[in-house]
Design a protein around this motif. Structure first.
Motif, PDB file in Angstrom:
ATOM      1  N   TRP A   1      37.666  31.551  77.465  1.00  0.00           N
ATOM      2  CA  TRP A   1      37.454  30.885  76.180  1.00  0.00           C
ATOM      3  C   TRP A   1      35.977  30.980  75.789  1.00  0.00           C
ATOM      4  O   TRP A   1      35.644  31.290  74.645  1.00  0.00           O
ATOM      5  N   GLY A   2      35.092  30.705  76.747  1.00  0.00           N
ATOM      6  CA  GLY A   2      33.658  30.820  76.489  1.00  0.00           C
ATOM      7  C   GLY A   2      33.277  32.236  76.086  1.00  0.00           C
ATOM      8  O   GLY A   2      32.461  32.439  75.180  1.00  0.00           O
ATOM      9  N   GLN A   3      33.878  33.216  76.740  1.00  0.00           N
ATOM     10  CA  GLN A   3      33.622  34.612  76.391  1.00  0.00           C
ATOM     11  C   GLN A   3      34.139  34.915  74.988  1.00  0.00           C
ATOM     12  O   GLN A   3      33.483  35.593  74.207  1.00  0.00           O
ATOM     13  N   TRP A   4      35.336  34.384  74.648  1.00  0.00           N
ATOM     14  CA  TRP A   4      35.880  34.581  73.307  1.00  0.00           C
ATOM     15  C   TRP A   4      34.930  34.001  72.263  1.00  0.00           C
ATOM     16  O   TRP A   4      34.648  34.639  71.241  1.00  0.00           O
ATOM     17  N   MET A   5      34.417  32.801  72.509  1.00  0.00           N
ATOM     18  CA  MET A   5      33.473  32.164  71.581  1.00  0.00           C
ATOM     19  C   MET A   5      32.219  33.024  71.418  1.00  0.00           C
ATOM     20  O   MET A   5      31.738  33.213  70.302  1.00  0.00           O
ATOM     21  N   SER A   6      31.721  33.551  72.514  1.00  0.00           N
ATOM     22  CA  SER A   6      30.537  34.411  72.465  1.00  0.00           C
ATOM     23  C   SER A   6      30.831  35.707  71.708  1.00  0.00           C
ATOM     24  O   SER A   6      30.045  36.136  70.858  1.00  0.00           O
ATOM     25  N   ASP A   7      31.972  36.318  71.997  1.00  0.00           N
ATOM     26  CA  ASP A   7      32.355  37.578  71.353  1.00  0.00           C
ATOM     27  C   ASP A   7      32.551  37.427  69.844  1.00  0.00           C
ATOM     28  O   ASP A   7      32.401  38.395  69.102  1.00  0.00           O
TER      29      ASP A   7
ATOM     30  N   ALA B   1      31.034  34.930  67.914  1.00  0.00           N
ATOM     31  CA  ALA B   1      30.023  33.996  67.411  1.00  0.00           C
ATOM     32  C   ALA B   1      29.659  34.259  65.952  1.00  0.00           C
ATOM     33  O   ALA B   1      29.404  33.318  65.199  1.00  0.00           O
ATOM     34  N   ASP B   2      29.666  35.524  65.542  1.00  0.00           N
ATOM     35  CA  ASP B   2      29.297  35.841  64.163  1.00  0.00           C
ATOM     36  C   ASP B   2      30.333  35.351  63.155  1.00  0.00           C
ATOM     37  O   ASP B   2      30.025  35.183  61.973  1.00  0.00           O
ATOM     38  N   ALA B   3      31.557  35.094  63.570  1.00  0.00           N
ATOM     39  CA  ALA B   3      32.614  34.621  62.676  1.00  0.00           C
ATOM     40  C   ALA B   3      32.806  33.102  62.740  1.00  0.00           C
ATOM     41  O   ALA B   3      33.436  32.532  61.855  1.00  0.00           O
ATOM     42  N   ILE B   4      32.265  32.461  63.764  1.00  0.00           N
ATOM     43  CA  ILE B   4      32.503  31.030  63.967  1.00  0.00           C
ATOM     44  C   ILE B   4      31.542  30.204  63.117  1.00  0.00           C
ATOM     45  O   ILE B   4      30.330  30.316  63.250  1.00  0.00           O
ATOM     46  N   VAL B   5      32.106  29.371  62.240  1.00  0.00           N
ATOM     47  CA  VAL B   5      31.337  28.485  61.375  1.00  0.00           C
ATOM     48  C   VAL B   5      31.153  27.135  62.048  1.00  0.00           C
ATOM     49  O   VAL B   5      30.103  26.513  61.965  1.00  0.00           O
ATOM     50  N   ASP B   6      32.205  26.656  62.707  1.00  0.00           N
ATOM     51  CA  ASP B   6      32.206  25.371  63.411  1.00  0.00           C
ATOM     52  C   ASP B   6      32.983  25.600  64.701  1.00  0.00           C
ATOM     53  O   ASP B   6      34.164  25.939  64.656  1.00  0.00           O
ATOM     54  N   GLY B   7      32.327  25.425  65.838  1.00  0.00           N
ATOM     55  CA  GLY B   7      32.940  25.670  67.135  1.00  0.00           C
ATOM     56  C   GLY B   7      34.085  24.736  67.468  1.00  0.00           C
ATOM     57  O   GLY B   7      34.816  24.947  68.425  1.00  0.00           O
TER      58      GLY B   7
END
Length: 118
Positions: free
Chosen positions: A37-43, A45-51
């Protein structure tokens, strides 16, 4: 770019969650899942507005008043993408259901509020 909220849907009821006692194999799966999940968030990151994050108990308000309500929404994240389909593709192999026992991820477009009547 449009904004989308992704709702993580769990696979068990609140009662089943309350009775859950993880085994060592479960703990290993959760550890692998959270690392992924952490890797997905990192991968992404450019699309995530609110984690986002996990969600707790639900209260529903209606004409009957306020009362507990059960749903299987367990978390959320807000992303930006060029289209609804592109936003959904971000989650195609998400650890929520690819590794962990989550049921699915639902993607909803965040629409602009209606303009007040003139």
């Amino acid at each position: 770019m449009a904004k989308f909220i992704a709702l993580y849907i769990g696979s068990v009821s609140a009662a089943e969650k309350a009775d859950y006692a993880p085994t060592p194999d479960d703990e290993a799966m959760w550890s692998r899942g959270m690392a992924a999940w952490g890797q997905w968030m990192s991968d992404h990151a450019d699309a995530i507005v609110d984690g986002g994050g996990p969600l707790g108990a639900t209260l529903r308000i209606s004409p009957k008043g306020i009362e507990p309500h059960e749903n299987r929404i367990v978390g959320y994240v807000i992303v930006e993408a060029d289209s609804h389909e592109a936003a959904a593709r971000l989650f195609s192999d998400h650890p929520h259901f690819a590794i962990m026992p989550g049921d699915s991820v639902e993607i909803l477009e965040c629409l602009a509020p209606p303009s007040p009547a003139a």
